[in-house]
Motif scaffolding. Structure first.
Motif, mmCIF file in Angstrom:
data_model
loop_
_atom_site.group_PDB
_atom_site.id
_atom_site.type_symbol
_atom_site.label_atom_id
_atom_site.label_comp_id
_atom_site.label_asym_id
_atom_site.label_seq_id
_atom_site.Cartn_x
_atom_site.Cartn_y
_atom_site.Cartn_z
ATOM 1 N N PRO A 182 39.857 30.309 44.480
ATOM 2 C CA PRO A 182 41.088 29.534 44.453
ATOM 3 C C PRO A 182 41.452 29.227 43.001
ATOM 4 N N ALA A 183 42.722 29.020 42.739
ATOM 5 C CA ALA A 183 43.167 28.688 41.385
ATOM 6 C C ALA A 183 42.270 27.596 40.805
ATOM 7 N N GLY A 184 41.911 27.754 39.535
ATOM 8 C CA GLY A 184 41.095 26.766 38.843
ATOM 9 C C GLY A 184 39.617 27.081 38.807
ATOM 10 N N THR A 185 39.168 28.086 39.562
ATOM 11 C CA THR A 185 37.737 28.402 39.636
ATOM 12 C C THR A 185 37.295 29.185 38.408
ATOM 13 N N GLY A 186 36.356 28.626 37.682
ATOM 14 C CA GLY A 186 35.820 29.304 36.507
ATOM 15 C C GLY A 186 34.993 30.510 36.897
ATOM 16 N N HIS A 187 35.043 31.541 36.065
ATOM 17 C CA HIS A 187 34.208 32.720 36.285
ATOM 18 C C HIS A 187 33.900 33.389 34.953
ATOM 19 N N GLN A 188 32.688 33.997 34.913
ATOM 20 C CA GLN A 188 32.183 34.605 33.690
ATOM 21 C C GLN A 188 31.094 35.599 34.050
ATOM 22 N N CYS A 189 31.177 36.802 33.505
ATOM 23 C CA CYS A 189 30.141 37.806 33.714
ATOM 24 C C CYS A 189 28.955 37.466 32.822
ATOM 25 N N LEU A 190 27.755 37.499 33.388
ATOM 26 C CA LEU A 190 26.558 37.202 32.612
ATOM 27 C C LEU A 190 25.761 38.447 32.266
ATOM 28 N N SER A 191 25.614 39.353 33.214
ATOM 29 C CA SER A 191 24.877 40.585 32.928
ATOM 30 C C SER A 191 25.292 41.661 33.912
ATOM 31 N N VAL A 192 25.331 42.853 33.406
ATOM 32 C CA VAL A 192 25.731 43.992 34.214
ATOM 33 C C VAL A 192 24.950 45.206 33.756
ATOM 34 N N ASP A 193 24.910 46.192 34.625
ATOM 35 C CA ASP A 193 24.448 47.476 34.126
ATOM 36 C C ASP A 193 25.697 48.235 33.694
ATOM 37 N N GLU A 194 25.527 49.375 33.149
ATOM 38 C CA GLU A 194 26.667 50.120 32.605
ATOM 39 C C GLU A 194 27.690 50.512 33.653
ATOM 40 N N ASN A 195 27.332 50.432 34.915
ATOM 41 C CA ASN A 195 28.231 50.868 35.975
ATOM 42 C C ASN A 195 29.002 49.738 36.644
ATOM 43 N N PHE A 196 28.837 48.496 36.204
ATOM 44 C CA PHE A 196 29.502 47.360 36.827
ATOM 45 C C PHE A 196 30.992 47.637 36.959
ATOM 46 N N LEU A 197 31.525 47.444 38.166
ATOM 47 C CA LEU A 197 32.942 47.693 38.391
ATOM 48 C C LEU A 197 33.479 46.735 39.439
ATOM 49 N N HIS A 244 36.455 31.510 32.030
ATOM 50 C CA HIS A 244 37.903 31.356 32.094
ATOM 51 C C HIS A 244 38.297 31.072 33.540
ATOM 52 N N TYR A 245 39.556 30.688 33.720
ATOM 53 C CA TYR A 245 40.084 30.453 35.065
ATOM 54 C C TYR A 245 41.581 30.689 35.042
ATOM 55 N N HIS A 246 42.150 30.753 36.229
ATOM 56 C CA HIS A 246 43.592 30.943 36.382
ATOM 57 C C HIS A 246 44.137 29.688 37.057
ATOM 58 N N SER A 247 45.151 29.086 36.466
ATOM 59 C CA SER A 247 45.646 27.809 36.986
ATOM 60 C C SER A 247 46.879 27.950 37.868
ATOM 61 N N ARG A 248 47.478 29.155 37.914
ATOM 62 C CA ARG A 248 48.720 29.316 38.657
ATOM 63 C C ARG A 248 48.659 30.414 39.712
ATOM 64 N N ILE A 249 47.417 30.906 39.988
ATOM 65 C CA ILE A 249 47.278 31.973 40.988
ATOM 66 C C ILE A 249 45.828 32.039 41.468
ATOM 67 N N HIS A 250 45.655 32.455 42.715
ATOM 68 C CA HIS A 250 44.320 32.720 43.260
ATOM 69 C C HIS A 250 43.957 34.153 42.893
ATOM 70 N N GLU A 251 42.673 34.505 43.038
ATOM 71 C CA GLU A 251 42.224 35.851 42.691
ATOM 72 C C GLU A 251 41.145 36.297 43.666
ATOM 73 N N VAL A 252 41.162 37.582 44.017
ATOM 74 C CA VAL A 252 40.090 38.179 44.805
ATOM 75 C C VAL A 252 39.407 39.214 43.926
ATOM 76 N N LEU A 253 38.080 39.270 44.031
ATOM 77 C CA LEU A 253 37.289 40.249 43.292
ATOM 78 C C LEU A 253 36.462 41.047 44.293
ATOM 79 N N GLY A 254 36.708 42.338 44.373
ATOM 80 C CA GLY A 254 35.929 43.228 45.218
ATOM 81 C C GLY A 254 34.926 43.956 44.351
#
Length: 180
Positions: free
Chosen positions: A112-127, A74-84
């Motif tokens: 930046p707006a429009g950047t696709g992102h998708q989680c592929l694998s995590v351990d149970e603690n992914f945050l 998915h992506y966001h077309s009207r806003i940027h996003e930061v992921l910590g």
């Protein structure tokens, strides 16, 4: 005035990646995806998610949330996003033809707006802690039908005033220069 959260960011050079439009995910036409590896010192007895929230909010990025990342592109077309990253996992950025990153606690990525992102694998603690600059409106795009509007709105999302990690004088301004 210096606060406790001001002492936690570690000086890091931004690593940038440009993703091409893949037919479904437009990605941003001018600005790269930015990653700061090990940008936030999470070694003390601090709650890593709270540290990320406080840091982003101190730099003007709000509407923070704690969770994972959706397991569909998915992506966001009207806003940027930061992921910590409070606790890590593997995430693909740029859409199905993008790049996979193994993210670790203390990493920060700026989409930046429009950047696709998708989680592929995590351990149970992914945050992850996410946040947004004040200019823009949250939306979620997943289908080819979203593209016509997204192609018009993505280039109009303004450059944020502050880097979400380093503030007004942070390195985000350089790769995301205003274009005339």
């Amino acid at each position: 005035m210096t606060t406790a959260v001001d002492c936690l960011p570690q000086a890091r050079k931004p690593h940038t990646v440009r993703f091409k439009d893949d037919g479904l995910i437009p990605n941003h036409p001018r600005w790269p995806f930015v990653i700061y590896r090990n940008a936030v010192d999470l070694s003390d007895d601090h709650d890593p998610a709270a540290v990320m929230e406080d840091l982003f909010e101190a730099n003007g990025w709000g509407d923070t949330w704690r969770d994972g990342i959706y397991d569909y592109v998915h992506y966001h077309s009207r806003i940027h996003e930061v992921l910590g990253i409070a606790r890590g996992g593997r995430v693909r950025f740029g859409g199905n033809k993008g790049r996979i990153f193994t993210l670790k606690a203390g990493d920060v990525v700026i989409l930046p707006a429009g950047t696709g992102h998708q989680c592929l694998s995590v351990d149970e603690n992914f945050l992850v802690v996410g946040a947004y600059p004040p200019a823009g409106t949250y939306d979620e795009c997943t289908k080819v039908e979203d593209r016509p509007r997204a192609l018009k709105t993505i280039p109009k999302v303004p450059v944020p005033r502050n880097d979400p990690v380093y503030g007004k004088s942070g390195p985000l301004a350089k790769p995301w220069k205003k274009q005339k």
